[in-house]
Design a protein around this motif. Structure first.
Motif, PDB file in Angstrom:
ATOM      1  N   SER A  79       0.838  -1.206   0.000  1.00  0.00           N
ATOM      2  CA  SER A  79       0.000   0.000   0.000  1.00  0.00           C
ATOM      3  C   SER A  79       0.869   1.250   0.000  1.00  0.00           C
ATOM      4  CB  SER A  79      -0.944  -0.005   1.205  1.00  0.00           C
ATOM      5  OG  SER A  79      -0.219   0.018   2.421  1.00  0.00           O
ATOM      6  N   LEU A  80       1.966   1.232   0.774  1.00  0.00           N
ATOM      7  CA  LEU A  80       2.876   2.372   0.783  1.00  0.00           C
ATOM      8  C   LEU A  80       3.606   2.516  -0.554  1.00  0.00           C
ATOM      9  CD1 LEU A  80       4.357   1.970   4.374  1.00  0.00           C
ATOM     10  CD2 LEU A  80       2.875   3.809   3.580  1.00  0.00           C
ATOM     11  N   SER A  81       3.870   1.391  -1.216  1.00  0.00           N
ATOM     12  CA  SER A  81       4.519   1.431  -2.532  1.00  0.00           C
ATOM     13  C   SER A  81       3.599   2.058  -3.576  1.00  0.00           C
ATOM     14  CB  SER A  81       4.923   0.017  -2.972  1.00  0.00           C
ATOM     15  OG  SER A  81       5.921  -0.508  -2.125  1.00  0.00           O
ATOM     16  N   ILE A  82       2.300   1.786  -3.465  1.00  0.00           N
ATOM     17  CA  ILE A  82       1.335   2.401  -4.388  1.00  0.00           C
ATOM     18  C   ILE A  82       1.312   3.910  -4.181  1.00  0.00           C
ATOM     19  CG2 ILE A  82      -1.116   2.571  -4.985  1.00  0.00           C
ATOM     20  CD1 ILE A  82      -1.357  -0.419  -4.380  1.00  0.00           C
ATOM     21  N   ALA A 231       9.306  -8.824   2.757  1.00  0.00           N
ATOM     22  CA  ALA A 231       8.048  -8.110   2.532  1.00  0.00           C
ATOM     23  C   ALA A 231       8.280  -6.860   1.693  1.00  0.00           C
ATOM     24  CB  ALA A 231       7.397  -7.746   3.861  1.00  0.00           C
ATOM     25  N   ASN A 232       9.390  -6.160   1.965  1.00  0.00           N
ATOM     26  CA  ASN A 232       9.717  -4.961   1.195  1.00  0.00           C
ATOM     27  C   ASN A 232      10.062  -5.292  -0.247  1.00  0.00           C
ATOM     28  OD1 ASN A 232      10.083  -2.086   2.540  1.00  0.00           O
ATOM     29  ND2 ASN A 232      10.401  -3.617   4.135  1.00  0.00           N
ATOM     30  N   VAL A 233      10.848  -6.360  -0.449  1.00  0.00           N
ATOM     31  CA  VAL A 233      11.237  -6.736  -1.815  1.00  0.00           C
ATOM     32  C   VAL A 233      10.021  -7.159  -2.617  1.00  0.00           C
ATOM     33  CG1 VAL A 233      12.576  -8.353  -3.215  1.00  0.00           C
ATOM     34  CG2 VAL A 233      13.574  -7.400  -1.142  1.00  0.00           C
ATOM     35  N   PHE A 234       9.158  -8.002  -2.032  1.00  0.00           N
ATOM     36  CA  PHE A 234       7.958  -8.454  -2.738  1.00  0.00           C
ATOM     37  C   PHE A 234       7.014  -7.279  -3.035  1.00  0.00           C
ATOM     38  CE2 PHE A 234       8.980 -12.820  -1.269  1.00  0.00           C
ATOM     39  CZ  PHE A 234       8.818 -13.473  -2.477  1.00  0.00           C
ATOM     40  N   ALA A 235       6.983  -6.291  -2.144  1.00  0.00           N
ATOM     41  CA  ALA A 235       6.113  -5.126  -2.370  1.00  0.00           C
ATOM     42  C   ALA A 235       6.629  -4.261  -3.513  1.00  0.00           C
ATOM     43  CB  ALA A 235       6.010  -4.302  -1.088  1.00  0.00           C
ATOM     44  N   LEU A 236       7.957  -4.188  -3.674  1.00  0.00           N
ATOM     45  CA  LEU A 236       8.538  -3.343  -4.720  1.00  0.00           C
ATOM     46  C   LEU A 236       8.608  -4.048  -6.072  1.00  0.00           C
ATOM     47  CD1 LEU A 236      11.424  -1.681  -2.668  1.00  0.00           C
ATOM     48  CD2 LEU A 236       9.408  -0.542  -3.598  1.00  0.00           C
TER      49      LEU A 236
END
Length: 346
Positions: A79-82, A231-236
């Motif tokens: 959500s933060l990446s969006i 989690a950060n890598v998968f989100a990006l």
């Protein structure tokens, strides 16, 4: 409870993620183009499936608690990446970056985001291991970030970036034209930078701000550095394709920022409650743990994150649909409007 996973799984995860990112970077630079909707959707589907498979392996090799922590952390970071994507759109539009070369520039932005988040993950893990009171700081920071997120003015941010750009243009030679995705070219016998350097600096500044916001948020869900990093890598991953898939739609999801602000505020409160449980500060409860403070579980956090984002997206789409219907009605009203001319024959 410590996360105990087989060493081969953790090492294998890092290798696989590194290979996928390397392939993504290679494709972006070797085939600069504007991805079709189908291509973008397939890549995003692949990355989401990969994240869900990883979550399943976390359930099998770890336990339900840590599997839930990964899903909650991944969704929070996604959500933060969006939200990060929305700022990327503004930057690309403001500097008139040709769409054909936006893939290459986006990949640089994503790599910078990974580097900054990796640094903050290491720092955050060390702070948590040595100073339990840091949860108070993280909690206060996230609540302040939530307020800023709900009421932030992008015009103020743009003015700050414009000041940086003016500063750069006075001190280094920068052309007004792009030369593909090149950072520096020779013009009239002299080496000069292209506007890509300015875009990189704008993206890097944005990534740094979002890294500072996102790392305390996910440490409010899990204290496992492995889960935080994955989690950060998968989100990006897939953010580049999501950029082209959603396009201007991100700008039209007007309630998205309120959903994200609510999530950040919720995690900030959760961190405060956790800090009270771990309290060692002498001026709070005499340095003793505060037993009455309720602990918010992983599954409650996951439910709040999913519901908040769902409500924000659905409400935005409803508003968008109503505005679209209003425009159609107004156009139809204009079409049937008839101007009555005076009759001069009488």
């Amino acid at each position: 409870m410590e996360l105990a996973l087989p060493a081969w799984f953790e090492i294998g995860t890092y290798i696989v993620l590194l290979l996928i990112l390397a392939i993504d970077v290679t494709l972006a630079y070797k085939r600069p183009h504007v991805p079709s909707t189908r291509e973008s959707a397939l890549w995003i589907g692949f990355y989401v499936t990969l994240a869900l498979v990883f979550a399943g392996l976390m359930f099998l090799l770890g336990d339900a608690e840590h599997g839930g922590q990964f899903i909650a952390g991944w969704l929070t970071e996604y959500s933060l990446s969006i939200d990060n994507l929305f700022v990327f759109l503004i930057i690309m539009s403001r500097f008139s970056v040709p769409r054909k070369y936006q893939q290459e520039i986006l990949m640089v932005g994503i790599i910078l985001a990974l580097v900054f988040r990796g640094i903050f993950i290491i720092l955050g893990a060390q702070l948590i291991a040595n100073f339990s009171w840091i949860f108070y700081v993280f909690g206060a920071f996230l609540i302040w970030t939530a307020v800023r997120q709900a009421f932030m003015d992008h015009e103020d941010e743009e003015e700050k970036e414009n000041a940086i750009i003016r500063f750069l243009r006075k001190r280094i030679p920068i052309t007004d034209e792009y030369s593909g995705g090149k950072l520096r070219i020779t013009k009239n016998g002299a080496k000069v930078f292209t506007p890509v350097i300015v875009v990189f600096i704008a993206l890097g500044t944005t990534d740094l701000v979002f890294a500072i916001d996102s790392i305390p948020a996910i440490f409010g869900i899990t204290q496992s550095p492995f889960i935080v990093f994955t989690a950060n890598v998968f989100a990006l991953m897939g953010l580049r394709q999501l950029y082209f898939l959603l396009g201007d739609l991100v700008d039209k999801l007007v309630y998205l920022k309120y959903g994200i602000a609510f999530i950040l505020g919720f995690i900030g409160v959760k961190l405060f409650l956790h800090a009270l449980h771990e309290n060692e500060l002498p001026f709070i409860n005499g340095g003793e743990h505060v037993e009455w403070a309720p602990e918010i579980g992983t599954w409650t956090s996951l439910a709040v994150i999913v519901v908040s984002m769902a409500i924000a997206v659905v409400a935005s789409l409803i508003k968008l649909r109503r505005e679209g219907l209003k425009v159609v009605k107004d156009e139809r009203h204009e079409d049937v409007a008839v101007t009555v001319e005076p009759d001069d024959t009488k």
